[in-house]
Design a protein around this motif. Structure first.
Motif, PDB file in Angstrom:
ATOM      1  N   ARG A 405       0.853  -1.180   0.000  1.00  0.00           N
ATOM      2  CA  ARG A 405       0.000   0.000   0.000  1.00  0.00           C
ATOM      3  C   ARG A 405       0.891   1.232   0.000  1.00  0.00           C
ATOM      4  O   ARG A 405       1.827   1.338   0.802  1.00  0.00           O
ATOM      5  CB  ARG A 405      -0.898   0.010   1.235  1.00  0.00           C
ATOM      6  CG  ARG A 405      -1.889   1.137   1.150  1.00  0.00           C
ATOM      7  CD  ARG A 405      -2.851   1.242   2.310  1.00  0.00           C
ATOM      8  NE  ARG A 405      -3.568   2.475   2.106  1.00  0.00           N
ATOM      9  CZ  ARG A 405      -4.868   2.555   1.835  1.00  0.00           C
ATOM     10  NH1 ARG A 405      -5.603   1.470   1.815  1.00  0.00           N
ATOM     11  NH2 ARG A 405      -5.431   3.724   1.602  1.00  0.00           N
ATOM     12  N   LEU A 406       0.611   2.163  -0.897  1.00  0.00           N
ATOM     13  CA  LEU A 406       1.413   3.372  -1.017  1.00  0.00           C
ATOM     14  C   LEU A 406       0.756   4.497  -0.219  1.00  0.00           C
ATOM     15  O   LEU A 406      -0.403   4.380   0.180  1.00  0.00           O
ATOM     16  CB  LEU A 406       1.550   3.751  -2.489  1.00  0.00           C
ATOM     17  CG  LEU A 406       2.142   2.628  -3.350  1.00  0.00           C
ATOM     18  CD1 LEU A 406       2.220   3.048  -4.798  1.00  0.00           C
ATOM     19  CD2 LEU A 406       3.523   2.222  -2.838  1.00  0.00           C
ATOM     20  N   PRO A 407       1.508   5.575   0.011  1.00  0.00           N
ATOM     21  CA  PRO A 407       0.925   6.697   0.763  1.00  0.00           C
ATOM     22  C   PRO A 407      -0.354   7.193   0.100  1.00  0.00           C
ATOM     23  O   PRO A 407      -0.454   7.204  -1.130  1.00  0.00           O
ATOM     24  CB  PRO A 407       2.027   7.764   0.706  1.00  0.00           C
ATOM     25  CG  PRO A 407       3.291   7.023   0.476  1.00  0.00           C
ATOM     26  CD  PRO A 407       2.925   5.813  -0.316  1.00  0.00           C
ATOM     27  N   ASP A 408      -1.315   7.591   0.917  1.00  0.00           N
ATOM     28  CA  ASP A 408      -2.564   8.124   0.393  1.00  0.00           C
ATOM     29  C   ASP A 408      -2.288   9.221  -0.619  1.00  0.00           C
ATOM     30  O   ASP A 408      -1.377  10.035  -0.435  1.00  0.00           O
ATOM     31  CB  ASP A 408      -3.428   8.700   1.529  1.00  0.00           C
ATOM     32  CG  ASP A 408      -4.102   7.588   2.303  1.00  0.00           C
ATOM     33  OD1 ASP A 408      -4.251   6.473   1.747  1.00  0.00           O
ATOM     34  OD2 ASP A 408      -4.468   7.826   3.479  1.00  0.00           O
ATOM     35  N   GLY A 409      -3.053   9.234  -1.669  1.00  0.00           N
ATOM     36  CA  GLY A 409      -2.913  10.283  -2.675  1.00  0.00           C
ATOM     37  C   GLY A 409      -1.915   9.963  -3.755  1.00  0.00           C
ATOM     38  O   GLY A 409      -1.771  10.715  -4.721  1.00  0.00           O
ATOM     39  N   THR A 410      -1.193   8.821  -3.636  1.00  0.00           N
ATOM     40  CA  THR A 410      -0.248   8.464  -4.688  1.00  0.00           C
ATOM     41  C   THR A 410      -0.998   8.209  -5.994  1.00  0.00           C
ATOM     42  O   THR A 410      -1.996   7.500  -6.007  1.00  0.00           O
ATOM     43  CB  THR A 410       0.536   7.191  -4.299  1.00  0.00           C
ATOM     44  OG1 THR A 410       1.152   7.391  -3.031  1.00  0.00           O
ATOM     45  CG2 THR A 410       1.591   6.866  -5.349  1.00  0.00           C
ATOM     46  N   GLU A 436     -13.937  -0.043  -7.666  1.00  0.00           N
ATOM     47  CA  GLU A 436     -12.903   0.950  -7.408  1.00  0.00           C
ATOM     48  C   GLU A 436     -11.832   0.361  -6.491  1.00  0.00           C
ATOM     49  O   GLU A 436     -12.144  -0.400  -5.581  1.00  0.00           O
ATOM     50  CB  GLU A 436     -13.473   2.187  -6.701  1.00  0.00           C
ATOM     51  CG  GLU A 436     -14.463   2.989  -7.510  1.00  0.00           C
ATOM     52  CD  GLU A 436     -15.841   2.350  -7.542  1.00  0.00           C
ATOM     53  OE1 GLU A 436     -16.052   1.354  -6.817  1.00  0.00           O
ATOM     54  OE2 GLU A 436     -16.696   2.825  -8.307  1.00  0.00           O
ATOM     55  N   PRO A 437     -10.544   0.725  -6.713  1.00  0.00           N
ATOM     56  CA  PRO A 437      -9.512   0.261  -5.795  1.00  0.00           C
ATOM     57  C   PRO A 437      -9.728   0.851  -4.405  1.00  0.00           C
ATOM     58  O   PRO A 437     -10.195   1.981  -4.267  1.00  0.00           O
ATOM     59  CB  PRO A 437      -8.211   0.762  -6.415  1.00  0.00           C
ATOM     60  CG  PRO A 437      -8.597   1.808  -7.405  1.00  0.00           C
ATOM     61  CD  PRO A 437     -10.005   1.527  -7.823  1.00  0.00           C
ATOM     62  N   ALA A 438      -9.385   0.062  -3.371  1.00  0.00           N
ATOM     63  CA  ALA A 438      -9.585   0.505  -1.987  1.00  0.00           C
ATOM     64  C   ALA A 438      -8.483   1.470  -1.549  1.00  0.00           C
ATOM     65  O   ALA A 438      -8.497   1.951  -0.419  1.00  0.00           O
ATOM     66  CB  ALA A 438      -9.619  -0.710  -1.075  1.00  0.00           C
ATOM     67  N   GLY A 439      -7.546   1.736  -2.426  1.00  0.00           N
ATOM     68  CA  GLY A 439      -6.446   2.625  -2.084  1.00  0.00           C
ATOM     69  C   GLY A 439      -5.360   2.489  -3.116  1.00  0.00           C
ATOM     70  O   GLY A 439      -5.501   1.714  -4.072  1.00  0.00           O
ATOM     71  N   PRO A 440      -4.260   3.238  -2.952  1.00  0.00           N
ATOM     72  CA  PRO A 440      -3.167   3.144  -3.924  1.00  0.00           C
ATOM     73  C   PRO A 440      -2.274   1.941  -3.622  1.00  0.00           C
ATOM     74  O   PRO A 440      -1.440   1.997  -2.719  1.00  0.00           O
ATOM     75  CB  PRO A 440      -2.419   4.470  -3.742  1.00  0.00           C
ATOM     76  CG  PRO A 440      -2.779   4.941  -2.373  1.00  0.00           C
ATOM     77  CD  PRO A 440      -4.029   4.259  -1.928  1.00  0.00           C
ATOM     78  N   PHE A 441      -2.479   0.848  -4.357  1.00  0.00           N
ATOM     79  CA  PHE A 441      -1.704  -0.378  -4.140  1.00  0.00           C
ATOM     80  C   PHE A 441      -0.853  -0.703  -5.367  1.00  0.00           C
ATOM     81  O   PHE A 441      -1.181  -0.299  -6.485  1.00  0.00           O
ATOM     82  CB  PHE A 441      -2.642  -1.566  -3.903  1.00  0.00           C
ATOM     83  CG  PHE A 441      -3.295  -1.583  -2.546  1.00  0.00           C
ATOM     84  CD1 PHE A 441      -2.669  -2.202  -1.467  1.00  0.00           C
ATOM     85  CD2 PHE A 441      -4.548  -0.993  -2.347  1.00  0.00           C
ATOM     86  CE1 PHE A 441      -3.280  -2.234  -0.209  1.00  0.00           C
ATOM     87  CE2 PHE A 441      -5.164  -1.016  -1.098  1.00  0.00           C
ATOM     88  CZ  PHE A 441      -4.522  -1.636  -0.030  1.00  0.00           C
TER      89      PHE A 441
END
Lengths: 470, 470
Positions: A405-410, A436-441
């Motif tokens: 998981r990358l920092p939020d907003g990546t 939708e992806p659950a975050g920047p992975f």
């Protein structure tokens, strides 16, 4: 009549015609006979072929002439737009994980193990033996070679819990790769327009097969311990779905392995809803610090439809896998396979069986396990050192991938492009999300070529994340 | 930790447990160590595996005991009935043409050529070479090996009419058999619920693929000269269909070969309706007294989607074929193939290409042509002599089958059963009709084993027809 010399004359005359002006007269039959040292019948046959292809025309009593040829037009297939209508499913283009890479890049994107992790000697010997055997010239039964069905049934049976009836060889349907199994299962057990529960994130190939089958995917969040039974229960209840697709061992991409208890709980929810669990045991041969423990080993009531692949561990050219299912579900899958491809090449089945029944296969798997362990550890260490912003939720006990998981907003797309420019291929995480992806992975494969470059790859990644955050 | 000896102990203890009474105490770890000549760690690991499988339980300080095992229950998969719902398509069971036959029957039912008509030496040599090559261990591109794409494009290109732009290698999608191509074409170019025109009678595999794709088949009558252009025109007009499936050369089952003029007319109708012709050139290698002349050779506007199979002529184990299509149609087909099976085994592709590019392949095809001719003639003569009630509409100029119409009122199912009891397998005609059969037909394959038995087969058939009429 000699087919060979006649087609030789056709070829040579075509070259002559290509250079000749429209309307030019061909040499007489007599001189063609002399020139090509062929019989008049053979020459006549060649001229008939050219006439049938519209290249020449014969004017009786006058001679044979080169026909005027329409000039090549630019292609316009615009009319197809109407004929094709709007597609019922927009199939995503091939995944990043399928991209071929040049030798000089650091390839962390792939879904396949590098050549050096394959049992090359076993594969070549098995194919050579299969080339000599009966399988090379015969049609295999629709459900597969009986010996190979047995092997698959036996393998799963060997891990069965006490008191659970092991599958019979006839419960096995051999597949030309498990991707084909996913398509058949979603088509024949779910059906177009019906809901299908799927772990999220999950294997992009399953998402693709679901889109092709026109089923309606309902994502069920899944973490390092697998899906929450309560959440799964709610999803079944809300949607009326009858099938849940999951990977209980070394899930792609997260690497999660369910505990025995979690497997039992999930199975219980599935049973309560009169539903199927499609268990995709894709990494059965890639346990590292644990052994794979299929949920299917706990079921003999036909609730688990079990997929086992050999493609990744034996050879990508050996498109052989199996689905193990019981009852009418198995019959539906087999009928769909029959309509789709009739049977699987017997020569591949014989060779695959040959590989996995050699004593050296076990030795090979042990060596792969050790190699995967040091590759995994090297990539983990490299990331911790050079790309600490890439957070690993877990260090997987098996499989081929890290999921970070990358920092939020990546901006993951920009990050991937940046890395690629610097010679490092990574896989953006969105391909593994049904919605939708659950975050920047991102997914990083540690089974690719040249593990020595992992530290450098991590350094490039770390710098790119840094720049991305600015 | 030694995986092998630990699993050896597991296996042996399982046998012991199977014979032991529930509650029986296992030998102590110390005696197991001695008995199996293994380390205590290895024995402990084996016991953990057995405990995890629920076969034994450990009572600390007391010992390890065999667990009580539920007795095997008869399987009841009735719950699946609700989960599976009504199938969207009833897929017919496998065709008669796929049945294996014992050596002592006269097999006129099959769809495949007998072993002696296959290029055995070429196939074995090609597979052996492919086993040594790069293809044995690598993943093939989604659309196929470029050299094989080229070969297919070149073969069709060589028969192109003057002024028609030949297909490019990139217009070719390699298939794991053309059956898979039919499924993909019907799914991606027609789509569920949409109409599909199809010759009647026509290949049962195409009827099956259409049912699987959920398309609505509209039969177009087709006789010894192919379909009537006017009837085809009407069918397009009435249904709004955008695709017509046909076999222009040695149609299965009728053996019909369209004239060049008929091909032109059909293509004109297809063009006028902004539609596709799916041309299944299944018997391209089985011309006997004529050469196959694909309609696709007249088209460069993307109206013809051309299927070419190698399975029947090279080897049933060589599941390789191709579809040649242009424009967005090709893209849709390729996307569907990707979702269905990602790619075709490279080792089969390399071997197939090897076979068809050997000079001996042409020699082989000539020999097959001569054998098919004498087989066909022998079966025709035998039928005329011993089963004159079986009326042949035409003696086909190629292909593998005769198509015979029986006297009105013949019960074809009873006839088939009668023949089978007398040791002769025939194929009832109804499998080749998308809807009701147009009459009592049977298909007789002259490419099966043991042509010397054709007269005897015809005699049995003649007598059975006689009895059936009484």
């Amino acid at each position: 009549m000699n087919h060979d010399s006649s087609s030789r004359i056709v070829t040579q005359l075509k070259e002559w015609i290509a250079r000749a002006a429209p309307g030019a007269r061909l040499p007489s039959t007599r001189s063609l006979v002399a020139e090509h040292q062929a019989s008049p019948v053979t020459v006549q046959k060649a001229l008939q072929v050219l006439a049938a292809q519209g290249l020449i025309e014969s004017r009786p009593g006058v001679g044979t002439f080169v026909r005027e040829i329409r000039t090549a037009r630019p292609s316009d297939y615009g009319w197809q737009t109407a004929a094709l209508r709007t597609p019922h499913a927009q199939l995503r283009p091939a995944s990043t994980a399928m991209r071929s890479a040049a030798n000089d890049v650091i390839a962390l994107h792939s879904g396949y193990p590098a050549r050096e992790l394959l049992p090359e000697r076993l594969v070549r010997a098995a194919l050579t033996r299969a080339a000599r055997g009966d399988a090379a010239l015969s049609r295999a039964p629709a459900a597969g070679l009986p010996e190979l069905q047995s092997w698959f049934a036996h393998e799963l049976g060997a891990s069965m819990q006490a008191g659970v009836t092991p599958p019979a060889a006839s419960d096995v349907v051999v597949l030309p790769g498990t991707q084909s199994g996913l398509s058949s299962i979603f088509r024949s057990l779910v059906g177009s327009g019906q809901p299908l529960l799927m772990e999220s994130p999950s294997y992009w190939g399953a998402i693709l097969a679901a889109a092709q089958a026109g089923v309606s995917v309902v994502p069920v969040p899944s973490g390092p311990d697998g899906p929450e039974p309560d959440g799964l229960d709610r999803a079944f209840q809300e949607t009326g779905a009858r099938l849940f697709y999951a990977q209980a061992n070394y899930a792609n991409p997260t690497g999660a392995q369910w505990t025995g208890r979690r497997g039992e709980e999930v199975l219980e929810v599935v049973r309560r809803h009169g539903a199927f669990l499609v268990e995709d045991d894709w990494a059965h041969d890639f346990g590292i610090t644990s052994a794979p423990s299929p949920v299917a080993a706990r079921d003999d009531s036909g609730h688990v439809v079990y997929l086992r692949s050999l493609t990744k561990s034996v050879s990508p050219a050996m498109r052989v896998g199996a689905v193990i299912a019981r009852g009418p579900a198995r019959d539906r899958i087999l009928a769909d396979r029959g309509a789709e491809s009739m049977y699987v090449s017997g020569v591949l089945q014989a060779a695959a069986l040959d590989v996995v029944t050699q004593p050296a296969w076990q030795t090979h798997l042990r060596s792969v396990r050790h190699q995967l362990q040091s590759r995994r550890d090297l990539l983990v260490t490299s990331l911790r050192e050079h790309a600490p912003q890439a957070h690993l939720t877990l260090v997987p006990k098996g499989g081929l991938n890290l999921w970070a998981r990358l920092p939020d907003g990546t901006d993951v797309d920009r990050l991937s492009a940046d890395c690629e420019r610097a010679g490092v291929l990574i896989a953006a995480g969105m391909e593994w999300f049904p919605a939708e992806p659950a975050g920047p992975f991102i997914r990083l494969n540690y089974a690719g070529p040249n593990p020595g470059a992992f530290p450098e790859g991590a350094r490039v990644l770390g710098q790119a994340i840094e720049r991305n955050g600015q």
